[in-house]
Design a protein around this motif. Structure first.
Motif, PDB file in Angstrom:
ATOM      1  N   THR A   3       0.677  -1.425   0.329  1.00  0.00           N
ATOM      2  CA  THR A   3       0.255   0.217   0.048  1.00  0.00           C
ATOM      3  C   THR A   3       0.935   1.611   0.139  1.00  0.00           C
ATOM      4  N   PHE A 107      -5.969  -0.755   5.035  1.00  0.00           N
ATOM      5  CA  PHE A 107      -6.316   0.238   5.875  1.00  0.00           C
ATOM      6  C   PHE A 107      -7.566   0.690   6.531  1.00  0.00           C
ATOM      7  N   ASP A 112      -5.829  -5.294   5.142  1.00  0.00           N
ATOM      8  CA  ASP A 112      -4.607  -5.309   5.869  1.00  0.00           C
ATOM      9  C   ASP A 112      -4.816  -7.046   6.611  1.00  0.00           C
ATOM     10  N   THR A 120       4.358  -1.365   3.867  1.00  0.00           N
ATOM     11  CA  THR A 120       3.578   0.845   2.886  1.00  0.00           C
ATOM     12  C   THR A 120       5.188   1.450   1.857  1.00  0.00           C
ATOM     13  N   SER A 122       6.263   5.086   0.968  1.00  0.00           N
ATOM     14  CA  SER A 122       6.460   6.193   1.601  1.00  0.00           C
ATOM     15  C   SER A 122       7.223   7.519   0.661  1.00  0.00           C
ATOM     16  N   ASP A 153       1.164   9.901   5.520  1.00  0.00           N
ATOM     17  CA  ASP A 153       2.037   8.404   4.931  1.00  0.00           C
ATOM     18  C   ASP A 153       2.654   7.973   6.764  1.00  0.00           C
ATOM     19  N   ARG A 156       0.595   5.458   8.218  1.00  0.00           N
ATOM     20  CA  ARG A 156       0.382   3.906   7.605  1.00  0.00           C
ATOM     21  C   ARG A 156       1.661   3.820   7.835  1.00  0.00           C
ATOM     22  N   ARG A 159       1.085   1.699  11.182  1.00  0.00           N
ATOM     23  CA  ARG A 159      -0.121   0.574  10.983  1.00  0.00           C
ATOM     24  C   ARG A 159       0.734  -0.820  10.147  1.00  0.00           C
ATOM     25  N   ALA A 160       1.872  -0.435   9.311  1.00  0.00           N
ATOM     26  CA  ALA A 160       2.165  -1.335   8.522  1.00  0.00           C
ATOM     27  C   ALA A 160       3.474  -1.946   9.052  1.00  0.00           C
ATOM     28  N   GLU A 163       8.105  -0.557   5.539  1.00  0.00           N
ATOM     29  CA  GLU A 163       7.558   0.465   4.751  1.00  0.00           C
ATOM     30  C   GLU A 163       9.726   0.360   4.424  1.00  0.00           C
ATOM     31  N   CYS A 205       2.266  -1.977   1.576  1.00  0.00           N
ATOM     32  CA  CYS A 205       2.119  -0.523   2.119  1.00  0.00           C
ATOM     33  C   CYS A 205       2.586  -0.080   2.152  1.00  0.00           C
ATOM     34  N   ARG A 207       5.370   2.722   1.495  1.00  0.00           N
ATOM     35  CA  ARG A 207       4.965   3.692   1.422  1.00  0.00           C
ATOM     36  C   ARG A 207       6.501   4.544   1.592  1.00  0.00           C
TER      37      ARG A 207
END
Length: 212
Positions: A3, A107, A112, A120, A122, A153, A156, A159-160, A163, A205, A207
Motif C-alpha cells: 500500500t 488500512f 490488511d 507501505t 512512502s 504517510d 500508514r 500500522r504497516a 516501510e 503498503c 510508503r
C-alpha cells in the motif's frame, strides 16, 4: 500486502515484484474493470450526475467530484468497494505462491486483515503532488484534495509491518524492494520454487520510507 499514498511508487514496486515472479493482484486495476460495469455506472450516474454522459463515465470528472468532500469520497467507496473487494478475493483464492496484493486504501478498507505482512511505500508529499499533476494533468488543488482524502504517510507507517522510502531513483527503489523481499525470504522461495503460502497476502503498503 502493498500500500501507500497515490503517486508514491507502489506501481514501480509491484511491477518489479511481478517481473521477479510474484502474482500481482492490484485493486486499482480491478477498480477500472469495475467502473466498466453497467450496473456500477448507473449507480454512479445517480450519485454523481456530472460524471456520466449518455451512459459513458468520465473518470476524471468522477475523481474531481468524488474527492471534493469526504462525504462524496465515502459515497464513491460505498458504491465501488464491495465489487472491487469481491473480485480481488476471487483472484487471490485462485492462485498459490507469492502473491502481492496492492491496495491504496489498505488500512481504510480493513483488507490488511487478509495479509500475513503489510508494507507501505512512502514518498515526500511535495514530490507526490508534482508527480500527480504531471501524470494526471490536474491542478495543484485537485492533487492536494486527492491526497487529503487518503490516510497520511505517518499513520500508514505506524500500522504497516514494513516501510520502504521512495526518495531517490527508480533503481534505488527497486533495490529497497529487493532487500525487503530477501529479508522476508521471498526471493529465496521464488528461486527454489518452494511456494506454500496460498494465503500470503503481502499487502505491501509501500510508503516509500526506506528500510534501514
Amino acid at each position: 500486502g502493498l500500500t501507500g499514498g497515490i503517486a508514491g511508487g507502489k506501481s514501480v514496486v509491484s511491477h518489479y515484484y511481478g517481473q521477479r515472479g510474484a502474482f500481482i493482484v492490484d485493486a486499482d486495476i480491478v477498480s477500472r474493470q469495475v467502473l466498466s460495469d453497467v450496473k456500477i455506472v448507473n449507480r454512479l450516474k445517480v450519485a454523481f450526475p456530472g460524471a456520466v454522459t449518455q451512459g459513458v463515465l468520465d473518470r476524471k470528472k468522477l475523481r474531481t467530484l468524488a474527492f471534493s468532500t469526504r462525504e462524496l469520497t465515502n459515497k464513491l467507496n460505498a458504491i465501488t468497494h464491495p465489487a472491487i473487494i469481491e473480485e480481488c478475493q476471487r483472484q487471490i483464492a485462485s492462485r498459490s505462491g507469492w502473491i502481492v496484493f496492492v491496495v491504496p486504501l489498505m488500512f481504510e478498507s480493513g483488507l490488511d486483515k487478509l495479509c500475513d505482512a503489510t508494507v507501505t511505500v512512502s514518498c515526500p508529499l511535495e514530490l507526490r503532488i508534482k508527480r500527480l499533476i504531471s501524470r494526471d494533468n490536474i491542478s495543484v488543488k485537485e492533487a492536494q484534495d486527492v491526497i487529503a482524502r487518503q490516510m497520511d504517510d505517518e499513520e500508514r507507517r505506524l500500522r504497516a509491518d514494513y516501510e520502504i522510502v521512495n526518495d531517490g531513483s527508480i533503481d534505488e527503489l527497486e533495490a529497497k524492494a529487493e532487500k525487503l523481499a530477501e529479508k522476508l525470504g521471498l526471493m529465496r522461495k521464488l528461486s527454489t520454487r518452494h511456494f506454500c503460502w496460498r494465503h500470503y497476502f503481502l499487502l505491501f503498503c509501500f510508503r516509500l520510507r526506506c528500510m534501514r
